[in-house]
Design an enzyme around this catalytic site. Structure first.
Site, PDB file in Angstrom:
ATOM      1  N   HIS A 157     -10.746   9.830  60.771  1.00 10.18           N
ATOM      2  CA  HIS A 157     -10.812   8.386  61.012  1.00 10.18           C
ATOM      3  C   HIS A 157     -10.588   8.093  62.497  1.00 10.18           C
ATOM      4  O   HIS A 157     -11.330   7.314  63.111  1.00 10.18           O
ATOM      5  CB  HIS A 157      -9.753   7.688  60.149  1.00 10.18           C
ATOM      6  CG  HIS A 157      -9.620   6.223  60.411  1.00 10.18           C
ATOM      7  ND1 HIS A 157     -10.227   5.262  59.628  1.00 10.18           N
ATOM      8  CD2 HIS A 157      -8.920   5.549  61.364  1.00 10.18           C
ATOM      9  CE1 HIS A 157      -9.926   4.067  60.102  1.00 10.18           C
ATOM     10  NE2 HIS A 157      -9.128   4.216  61.152  1.00 10.18           N
ATOM     11  N   GLU A 158      -9.577   8.714  63.095  1.00 13.21           N
ATOM     12  CA  GLU A 158      -9.299   8.501  64.516  1.00 13.21           C
ATOM     13  C   GLU A 158     -10.418   9.062  65.381  1.00 13.21           C
ATOM     14  O   GLU A 158     -10.776   8.466  66.411  1.00 13.21           O
ATOM     15  CB  GLU A 158      -7.962   9.139  64.895  1.00 13.21           C
ATOM     16  CG  GLU A 158      -6.767   8.496  64.231  1.00 13.21           C
ATOM     17  CD  GLU A 158      -6.684   7.002  64.513  1.00 13.21           C
ATOM     18  OE1 GLU A 158      -6.908   6.602  65.677  1.00 13.21           O
ATOM     19  OE2 GLU A 158      -6.418   6.242  63.565  1.00 13.21           O
ATOM     20  N   HIS A 161     -13.135   6.645  65.660  1.00  3.94           N
ATOM     21  CA  HIS A 161     -12.860   5.621  66.666  1.00  3.94           C
ATOM     22  C   HIS A 161     -13.238   6.105  68.063  1.00  3.94           C
ATOM     23  O   HIS A 161     -13.754   5.345  68.876  1.00  3.94           O
ATOM     24  CB  HIS A 161     -11.379   5.246  66.651  1.00  3.94           C
ATOM     25  CG  HIS A 161     -10.993   4.337  65.523  1.00  3.94           C
ATOM     26  ND1 HIS A 161     -11.771   3.268  65.134  1.00  3.94           N
ATOM     27  CD2 HIS A 161      -9.899   4.326  64.715  1.00  3.94           C
ATOM     28  CE1 HIS A 161     -11.177   2.643  64.129  1.00  3.94           C
ATOM     29  NE2 HIS A 161     -10.045   3.268  63.854  1.00  3.94           N
ATOM     30  N   GLU A 245     -12.768  -0.802  61.541  1.00  2.00           N
ATOM     31  CA  GLU A 245     -11.964  -0.020  60.609  1.00  2.00           C
ATOM     32  C   GLU A 245     -12.799   0.438  59.426  1.00  2.00           C
ATOM     33  O   GLU A 245     -12.704   1.601  59.000  1.00  2.00           O
ATOM     34  CB  GLU A 245     -10.762  -0.855  60.123  1.00  2.00           C
ATOM     35  CG  GLU A 245      -9.689  -1.076  61.166  1.00  2.00           C
ATOM     36  CD  GLU A 245      -9.084   0.227  61.661  1.00  2.00           C
ATOM     37  OE1 GLU A 245      -8.976   1.196  60.868  1.00  2.00           O
ATOM     38  OE2 GLU A 245      -8.731   0.291  62.845  1.00  2.00           O
TER      39      GLU A 245
END
Length: 375
Positions: A157-158, A161, A245
């Site tokens: 997930h990071e 980003h 997100e």
């Protein structure tokens, strides 16, 4: 594709609002206030008003240069502010977290970010820096709470980003919100001086003493122009943050192939977040960078990282997700510390988990169809 179009549209709105904000300030102080003063003098002497308020305060080239400079200054200052409390980690860290990030970066074909593991009981994970110089900060509390697959999903997930340049986007978005809010508050200095003199700062008292006519004119004519910008900026920031997100969740599910692992990780972090003492999340300048709304942490980097627990099987994860969703109520499903303020930076955890649950169901149906087609 829908999320990308939504992010692009919101970014377009944000850039347009930045440009309109610069133009509004230039027009207010370069055309409106001088026009009002000059018009009042001319009217007092001759009984007529001949000043044209419908004009640009500067050439289009000058306005464009100022808008670009305004955006560039936000990016520069925003990075300095975000990175002020966080030292870069070691990109070659030889521990479990570093190895997972290295493997995920190769899978996603993005530059490998630095990794910094911080000693803290708080379960937190966030990303700072730029696309080619990013640092993922992980706490030992996060590693201890999640199993191996969940940790991998959160790190993916990071990494999403990083790939999506979300730190840059949110740095500009949140900083403009702060600038717009402060500008509107400053324009209302005269009102605060009358209603709450004790709340006026030293700089405000100096402005009232030496520039009272300008302060009064600013409140009467400029404040009404600026009042809408904080609300528009807040809407754009919230919409952009929610979309990024959801996009990062979907990307993490695609990178790892385990959407339910991220779903159970989010439920675990949401439960841990509720047990912390309540704070005003709006005061946490880096909360938008975390995997769930939380205060970013700073502390001593560690070389000895806890070993993640063995992953659960998919059936157990599916049951955990179903049980967690059924236990949520309308009063708790979208909240975290600080109440509704948490949703300003992140969509409700329940919505994120439901989307991941649907992704898992779609993957299972596709896998079943492929197996049936091969027999």
């Amino acid at each position: 594709m829908h999320l990308r179009l939504r992010i692009a549209a919101v970014l377009g709105v944000l850039v347009a609002v930045n440009a309109l904000f610069v133009l509004a300030v230039l027009w207010a102080y370069g055309v409106l206030i001088p026009g009002v003063v000059a018009g009042a003098i001319v009217f007092a002497r001759h009984g007529t008003i001949g000043f044209d308020l419908v004009q640009l305060p500067a050439s289009l080239t000058t306005v464009a240069v100022l808008v670009v400079g305004f955006l560039g200054a936000q990016v520069y200052y925003g990075y300095r502010r975000v990175l002020a409390d966080t030292r870069n980690g070691d990109g070659d860290a030889d521990h479990a977290v570093g190895r997972i990030v290295r493997r995920l970066a190769m899978t996603a074909d993005v530059p490998e970010p630095n990794v910094r593991v911080v000693e803290s009981d708080d379960a937190s994970c966030y990303t700072v820096g730029r696309f080619t110089d990013a640092t993922i900060v992980v706490t030992t509390g996060l590693v201890e709470r999640l199993d191996a697959d969940e940790l991998e999903a959160v790190l993916a997930h990071e990494l999403a980003h990083v790939a999506n340049r979300d730190v840059t986007l949110m740095t500009v978005a949140t900083l403009f919100l702060e600038i717009a809010d402060r500008a509107y508050r400053s324009a209302r200095l005269a009102r605060r001086a009358v209603r709450a003199p004790g709340s006026v700062s030293f700089q405000g008292r100096v402005a009232l003493q030496w520039f009272f006519p300008l302060v009064a004119l600013t409140y009467v004519f400029v404040a009404p122009i600026l009042w809408a910008f904080p609300s528009i900026a807040q809407w754009a920031t919230r919409t952009l943050s929610h979309a990024r997100e959801f996009a990062a969740d979907a990307a993490a599910a695609e990178i790892t192939g385990k959407p339910l692992a991220l779903a159970t990780a989010l439920s675990t972090l949401a439960e841990a977040d509720r047990r912390r003492p309540e704070t005003d999340l709006r005061a946490a300048k880096m909360q938008a960078l975390c995997v769930v709304p939380a205060d970013a942490v700073s502390g001593r980097s560690v070389e000895s990282v806890p070993t993640p627990a063995q992953p659960s099987d998919e059936d157990e994860r599916r049951d955990r997700v179903r049980t967690w969703l059924e236990g949520e109520t309308p009063s708790t499903a979208g909240t975290s510390r600080g109440g509704p303020a948490a949703t300003d930076t992140h969509p409700p955890v329940t919505d994120r988990i439901r989307r991941l649950q649907r992704l898992a169901a779609d993957e299972e149906l596709e896998s079943r169809a492929n197996r049936e087609g091969s027999t």
